[in-house]
Scaffold this motif. Structure first.
Motif, PDB file in Angstrom:
ATOM      1  N   LEU A  53       4.611  15.827  31.532  1.00  0.00           N
ATOM      2  CA  LEU A  53       4.394  15.079  30.252  1.00  0.00           C
ATOM      3  C   LEU A  53       4.580  13.752  30.566  1.00  0.00           C
ATOM      4  N   ASP A  54       3.603  12.805  30.125  1.00  0.00           N
ATOM      5  CA  ASP A  54       3.379  11.477  30.530  1.00  0.00           C
ATOM      6  C   ASP A  54       4.253  10.573  29.923  1.00  0.00           C
ATOM      7  N   TRP A  55       4.304  10.758  28.374  1.00  0.00           N
ATOM      8  CA  TRP A  55       4.616   9.827  27.736  1.00  0.00           C
ATOM      9  C   TRP A  55       4.902  10.539  26.066  1.00  0.00           C
ATOM     10  N   ALA A  56       5.812  10.210  25.335  1.00  0.00           N
ATOM     11  CA  ALA A  56       5.934  10.752  23.930  1.00  0.00           C
ATOM     12  C   ALA A  56       6.553   9.604  23.114  1.00  0.00           C
ATOM     13  N   SER A  57       6.026   9.865  21.692  1.00  0.00           N
ATOM     14  CA  SER A  57       6.547   8.819  20.755  1.00  0.00           C
ATOM     15  C   SER A  57       6.465   9.589  19.334  1.00  0.00           C
ATOM     16  N   VAL A  58       7.274   9.412  18.574  1.00  0.00           N
ATOM     17  CA  VAL A  58       7.369  10.052  17.187  1.00  0.00           C
ATOM     18  C   VAL A  58       6.854   8.579  16.345  1.00  0.00           C
ATOM     19  N   TYR A  59       5.914   8.763  15.202  1.00  0.00           N
ATOM     20  CA  TYR A  59       5.483   7.771  14.379  1.00  0.00           C
ATOM     21  C   TYR A  59       5.170   8.326  13.156  1.00  0.00           C
ATOM     22  N   THR A  60       5.217   7.229  12.203  1.00  0.00           N
ATOM     23  CA  THR A  60       4.767   7.544  10.744  1.00  0.00           C
ATOM     24  C   THR A  60       3.840   6.481  10.416  1.00  0.00           C
ATOM     25  N   PHE A  61       3.008   6.416   9.512  1.00  0.00           N
ATOM     26  CA  PHE A  61       2.129   5.340   9.085  1.00  0.00           C
ATOM     27  C   PHE A  61       2.032   4.837   7.806  1.00  0.00           C
ATOM     28  N   ARG A  62       1.478   3.733   7.719  1.00  0.00           N
ATOM     29  CA  ARG A  62       1.205   3.311   6.128  1.00  0.00           C
ATOM     30  C   ARG A  62      -0.341   2.872   6.278  1.00  0.00           C
ATOM     31  N   CYS A  63      -0.776   2.900   5.069  1.00  0.00           N
ATOM     32  CA  CYS A  63      -2.063   2.394   4.791  1.00  0.00           C
ATOM     33  C   CYS A  63      -1.899   1.183   3.620  1.00  0.00           C
ATOM     34  N   ARG A  64      -2.098   0.049   4.311  1.00  0.00           N
ATOM     35  CA  ARG A  64      -1.571  -1.034   3.508  1.00  0.00           C
ATOM     36  C   ARG A  64      -2.659  -2.246   3.897  1.00  0.00           C
ATOM     37  N   MET A  65      -2.521  -3.096   2.943  1.00  0.00           N
ATOM     38  CA  MET A  65      -3.291  -4.466   3.337  1.00  0.00           C
ATOM     39  C   MET A  65      -2.805  -5.709   2.329  1.00  0.00           C
ATOM     40  N   MET A  66      -2.796  -6.787   3.157  1.00  0.00           N
ATOM     41  CA  MET A  66      -2.462  -8.078   2.317  1.00  0.00           C
ATOM     42  C   MET A  66      -3.477  -8.328   1.201  1.00  0.00           C
ATOM     43  N   GLU A  67      -2.837  -8.974   0.306  1.00  0.00           N
ATOM     44  CA  GLU A  67      -3.714  -9.500  -1.035  1.00  0.00           C
ATOM     45  C   GLU A  67      -4.991 -10.570  -0.483  1.00  0.00           C
ATOM     46  N   ARG A  68      -4.358 -11.139   0.477  1.00  0.00           N
ATOM     47  CA  ARG A  68      -5.345 -12.264   0.813  1.00  0.00           C
ATOM     48  C   ARG A  68      -5.321 -12.303   2.366  1.00  0.00           C
ATOM     49  N   PHE A  69      -5.973 -12.493   3.170  1.00  0.00           N
ATOM     50  CA  PHE A  69      -6.132 -12.787   4.556  1.00  0.00           C
ATOM     51  C   PHE A  69      -6.058 -14.026   5.057  1.00  0.00           C
ATOM     52  N   VAL A  70      -6.325 -15.034   4.170  1.00  0.00           N
ATOM     53  CA  VAL A  70      -6.566 -16.296   4.274  1.00  0.00           C
ATOM     54  C   VAL A  70      -5.628 -17.022   3.703  1.00  0.00           C
ATOM     55  N   HIS A  71      -4.491 -17.659   4.397  1.00  0.00           N
ATOM     56  CA  HIS A  71      -3.303 -18.373   3.640  1.00  0.00           C
ATOM     57  C   HIS A  71      -3.691 -19.913   4.196  1.00  0.00           C
ATOM     58  N   ASP A  72      -4.531 -20.558   3.713  1.00  0.00           N
ATOM     59  CA  ASP A  72      -4.819 -21.966   3.909  1.00  0.00           C
ATOM     60  C   ASP A  72      -5.073 -22.165   5.496  1.00  0.00           C
ATOM     61  N   GLY A  92       0.756  -1.254   0.047  1.00  0.00           N
ATOM     62  CA  GLY A  92       0.096   0.126  -0.027  1.00  0.00           C
ATOM     63  C   GLY A  92       0.953   1.124  -0.101  1.00  0.00           C
ATOM     64  N   GLN A  93       0.237   2.253   0.725  1.00  0.00           N
ATOM     65  CA  GLN A  93       1.129   3.600   0.527  1.00  0.00           C
ATOM     66  C   GLN A  93       1.768   3.849   1.889  1.00  0.00           C
ATOM     67  N   VAL A  94       2.974   4.529   1.673  1.00  0.00           N
ATOM     68  CA  VAL A  94       3.588   4.860   2.602  1.00  0.00           C
ATOM     69  C   VAL A  94       3.534   6.463   2.856  1.00  0.00           C
ATOM     70  N   PHE A  95       3.204   6.837   4.135  1.00  0.00           N
ATOM     71  CA  PHE A  95       2.947   8.481   4.049  1.00  0.00           C
ATOM     72  C   PHE A  95       4.347   9.030   4.989  1.00  0.00           C
ATOM     73  N   ASN A  96       4.748   9.903   4.493  1.00  0.00           N
ATOM     74  CA  ASN A  96       5.847  10.662   4.972  1.00  0.00           C
ATOM     75  C   ASN A  96       6.008  11.471   6.162  1.00  0.00           C
ATOM     76  N   ASP A  97       4.751  11.927   6.367  1.00  0.00           N
ATOM     77  CA  ASP A  97       4.700  12.839   7.442  1.00  0.00           C
ATOM     78  C   ASP A  97       4.891  12.071   8.834  1.00  0.00           C
ATOM     79  N   GLN A  98       5.885  12.754   9.662  1.00  0.00           N
ATOM     80  CA  GLN A  98       6.035  12.210  10.892  1.00  0.00           C
ATOM     81  C   GLN A  98       4.949  13.056  12.059  1.00  0.00           C
ATOM     82  N   PHE A  99       4.405  12.141  12.820  1.00  0.00           N
ATOM     83  CA  PHE A  99       3.633  12.658  13.918  1.00  0.00           C
ATOM     84  C   PHE A  99       4.304  12.470  15.391  1.00  0.00           C
TER      85      PHE A  99
END
Lengths: 534, 68
Positions: free
Chosen positions: A281-300, A198-205
Motif C-alpha cells: 500500500l502506497d497511499w490511501a485517502s477517503v473523499y466525498t465530492f461535490r459538483c458545483r460552480m460559481m455564478e460568475r467566474f469574473v469578479h471585476d 451545486g450538488q453534494v454527493f454523500n457517497d464516500q470513496f
C-alpha cells in the motif's frame, strides 16, 4: 505521504517586495500553485506577462489525486513546452474491462485515431505533473513564492490589494488582476463572500494507491458490484512507477476512518488482485465530492479558475483537465487586456465560455456518478439491466458509463465566434478546438498545433489568403503548400479546408471563424470580434 | 420524426398476449428487470432522440395524471 515518491520541497525565499516601503505592484498575482494556477503562471510568462504565483505550501500535491490528463490538456502543456517529460513518465492504456458481479461483461479497446500529436490521455500522478510544471515555470522566470498565504483581499477601482502571510510575517502586494486558483475550498472566494453552489454527493470513496511489482496488465478495470466489495463499485488503473490506483466506493453510511485502516484495506485488495500478486500500500485517502460552480467566474479584478470556480466529481477526469483549460482560456485574454490591446470586455468571454464548459463538465461527471452510484430503486434496476445486457448486446455497452473520455468544450454561445456563413463538414466549427494533423514545416515533420504561434493564425489553402494579411501585425499566416505541407491530407480533411478557404484560429488554438472564400474584411472583422474590439 | 401514436402493430392481440406470456412465472423483481431490458432494447431500436423524449414525456404525463 506516498512511499513510492518523495515530494519535491520548494524553499521559502524572502522577497525584496516584503521590505518595500509601499506595496509593490504586479500585473497579475496567481493564488495557488496547482495544475490550474501553474498553467496560468506559465502561459502568462509565455505571453510576456510576468506574474507572481503564491502558494501557502512548499510542495506539490500530497498523494496522486488527479491522475488522468486528457489530450487537450496535453496539447496546452505541449504549447507551453512541458508535455514531453509527462508523456515520457505517464502511462497510456488502451484496454478497458468492465465487470459486473463475478462476470466480465465486456472489454473495449480505445484505439486512438492516428495523426494527432498528443495521445487521448495519459495517467500520471498529480505530484509529477506539478513538479514538471514548476520546473517549466522556474525556467521561464515565473516568480513562484512558497509559503505565501493570502489572508486578505481588497478590490479597488484601479487594482487589488492582497495581504500575504509568510514565515517572515505579513506584507502587501497590489495587482491589476488576481487569478484565484486556490482550490475547491478557495479562501479567496470566502474572503470575497462569494460561493460555489451545486450538488453534494454523500457517497464516500476510498482511494488506495498500491505498488504492484509483478508484471500486471496496463488496463483499466471497472467493477460494478464485485464479489469482493458487494453493492459498490471499484476502479483499478495504472499510474507511473507501477503504482495502481484503486478507487473503492464505500457508500454514504460507511465509516471513512475505519475504511482507511490497513487491516480494512488489505483484504479488499487481496480479494481483487488475487493471492499470487505481491503488492504494498502506497497511499490511501477517503473523499466525498461535490459538483458545483460559481455564478460568475469574473469578479471585476479577481478571476476564478480551476476547482475554485468549478468543481466536478472525479468520474470522467474533468476536474484538473477543466481547470487547466480554464486557465488557458483566460491567459491570452488577460495578456491582451494588460497590454491595452483589448478592452476589459474580452474577459467577459472567459466567464461566458468557461461557465458553458463547467456546465458541460458537471453534466458529464454527474451522469457518470449517477450510473455508478444509482440513487433510487428504479435507477439501480435500469443500471443493472444495462450491465447484464452489455455482455451480449453491443448496443447496451454505449449506455455503460464509468466516466467518459474527457473532451474539451466546443463553445456554442461564444461572443468571440463568427457564425458560419458557409457550409462545412467536420467538427472544427467556430468555438471548437482546432483539430490536430501531421504536417511538414520548414522541412520538419511536426503537427499542425505545433505550428500555431502565440497570436491569431489564419490557416488557408490555395489562394484563400486575402491581400494584405501577410503583413498584419497581429495575425500569423499558415498557408497550405507555402508555409507547411499537408503531408497526409489530414489538415484539409479534418478542417474541410479546400482551395480558396480559410480558418481564423485564436491564440488558445480555438477556431473563431472560417470561410469558403474570405475577403480581407471578413478576416479582420472576425479578428476584431474575437478580440472584443467590436 | 415524431412518435407514432396511431395503431401500428402487425397483430395487436398477439403482441399483448406475448407480452404477458413473456412475464410468466416471474417474481415482481424479475418482471421489473425484464421490463427494463425491454425498454432498453426498444429504445435503442428507435434511436431517435425526439421520438424517445416524446415517448418518455407521454408515458410520464399519463402516470402523473393518475395522481389527481
Amino acid at each position: 505521504m506516498p512511499a513510492s515518491h518523495k515530494n519535491a520541497v520548494y524553499v521559502y525565499r524572502h522577497s525584496a517586495d516584503q521590505d518595500a516601503a509601499r506595496p509593490v505592484h504586479h500585473p497579475v498575482i496567481v493564488v495557488g500553485a496547482g495544475p490550474s494556477g501553474l498553467t496560468a503562471g506559465i502561459d502568462l510568462a509565455f505571453r510576456g506577462v510576468r506574474g507572481v504565483v503564491l502558494d501557502d505550501n512548499d510542495t506539490v500535491s500530497v498523494g496522486s489525486r488527479a491522475i488522468c490528463f486528457s489530450k487537450r490538456t496535453l496539447e496546452i502543456w505541449q504549447r507551453l513546452g512541458c508535455a514531453a517529460p509527462m508523456l515520457e513518465k505517464g502511462i497510456e492504456w488502451r484496454l478497458g474491462k468492465v465487470f459486473f458481479g463475478k462476470q466480465r461483461v465486456f472489454e473495449f479497446n480505445l484505439q486512438p485515431e492516428p495523426g494527432h500529436g498528443m495521445p487521448a490521455f495519459i495517467n500520471l500522478q498529480q505530484y509529477y505533473v506539478e513538479e514538471m510544471l514548476i520546473e517549466r515555470a522556474m525556467r521561464l522566470g515565473v516568480d513562484l513564492r512558497w509559503r505565501n498565504r493570502v489572508v486578505g483581499i481588497r478590490e479597488h477601482d484601479d487594482c487589488v490589494w492582497v495581504d500575504i502571510d509568510t514565515p517572515d510575517g505579513r506584507y502587501v502586494l497590489t495587482a491589476d488582476y488576481v487569478v484565484a486558483a486556490d482550490g475547491a475550498n478557495s479562501p479567496v472566494r470566502d474572503m470575497l463572500g462569494l460561493e460555489s453552489a451545486g450538488q453534494v454527493f454523500n457517497d464516500q470513496f476510498l482511494i488506495a494507491d498500491v505498488v504492484v511489482e509483478a508484471p500486471f496488465p496496463t488496463e483499466r478495470w471497472f467493477w460494478f458490484d464485485p464479489p469482493f466489495h458487494e453493492g459498490q463499485s471499484v476502479l483499478l488503473h495504472r499510474q507511473a512507477d507501477n503504482v495502481f490506483r484503486i478507487d473503492f466506493q464505500l457508500g454514504a453510511d460507511a465509516d471513512g476512518n475505519a475504511a482507511l485502516e490497513p487491516a480494512s484495506i488489505a483484504p479488499r485488495i487481496r480479494a481483487m488482485l488475487g493471492d499470487k500478486v505481491a503488492w504494498s500500500l502506497d497511499w490511501a485517502s477517503v473523499y466525498t465530492f461535490r459538483c458545483r460552480m460559481m455564478e460568475r467566474f469574473v469578479h471585476d479584478r479577481v478571476i476564478f479558475v480551476g476547482d475554485a470556480a468549478h468543481q466536478v466529481s472525479p468520474f470522467g477526469a474533468r476536474g484538473a483537465n477543466g481547470g487547466v483549460q480554464s486557465a488557458e482560456n483566460l491567459t491570452w485574454k488577460l495578456a491582451r487586456v494588460l497590454r491595452g490591446e483589448s478592452p476589459v470586455a474580452l474577459l467577459e468571454s472567459y466567464d461566458n465560455e468557461r461557465r458553458e464548459a463547467a456546465r458541460e463538465n458537471i453534466l458529464n461527471s454527474t451522469r457518470a456518478t449517477d450510473f455508478i452510484t444509482p440513487k433510487s430503486h428504479v435507477s439501480r434496476v435500469f443500471r443493472d439491466s444495462v450491465l447484464r445486457l452489455a455482455a451480449n448486446e453491443p448496443f447496451a455497452r454505449a449506455l455503460v458509463n464509468s466516466g467518459r473520455l474527457s473532451t474539451p468544450c466546443a463553445y456554442r454561445h461564444s461572443p468571440l465566434s463568427t457564425p458560419d456563413a458557409d457550409r462545412f463538414e467536420g467538427a472544427a466549427r467556430p468555438g471548437a478546438v482546432c483539430p490536430d494533423a501531421p504536417v511538414v514545416r520548414l522541412g520538419r515533420r511536426e503537427f499542425l498545433l505545433d505550428s500555431l504561434g502565440k497570436r491569431f493564425t489564419v490557416i488557408c489553402s490555395g489562394g484563400g489568403l486575402p491581400e494584405g494579411l501577410r503583413d498584419d501585425a497581429d495575425i500569423d499566416v499558415l498557408e497550405v503548400g507555402v508555409d507547411f505541407d499537408d503531408v497526409e491530407g489530414l489538415v484539409s480533411k479534418r478542417l474541410d479546408l479546400v482551395a480558396g478557404g480559410a480558418y481564423l484560429i485564436r491564440p488558445d488554438q480555438y477556431v473563431c471563424a472560417r470561410w469558403r472564400v474570405p475577403t480581407a474584411d471578413d478576416v479582420v472583422t472576425a479578428w476584431r470580434r474575437a478580440c472584443a474590439l467590436s | 420524426m415524431t412518435l407514432n401514436r396511431q395503431p401500428n402493430f402487425d397483430d395487436a392481440d398477439a403482441f399483448y398476449a406475448a407480452l404477458i406470456e413473456a412475464h410468466r412465472d416471474f417474481s415482481d423483481a424479475e418482471s421489473e428487470a425484464m421490463n427494463a431490458r425491454l425498454v432498453l432494447l426498444l429504445a435503442n431500436h428507435i434511436g431517435s432522440h425526439d421520438v424517445l423524449f416524446e415517448a418518455l414525456d407521454t408515458a410520464r404525463t399519463s402516470v402523473l395524471e393518475e395522481r389527481t
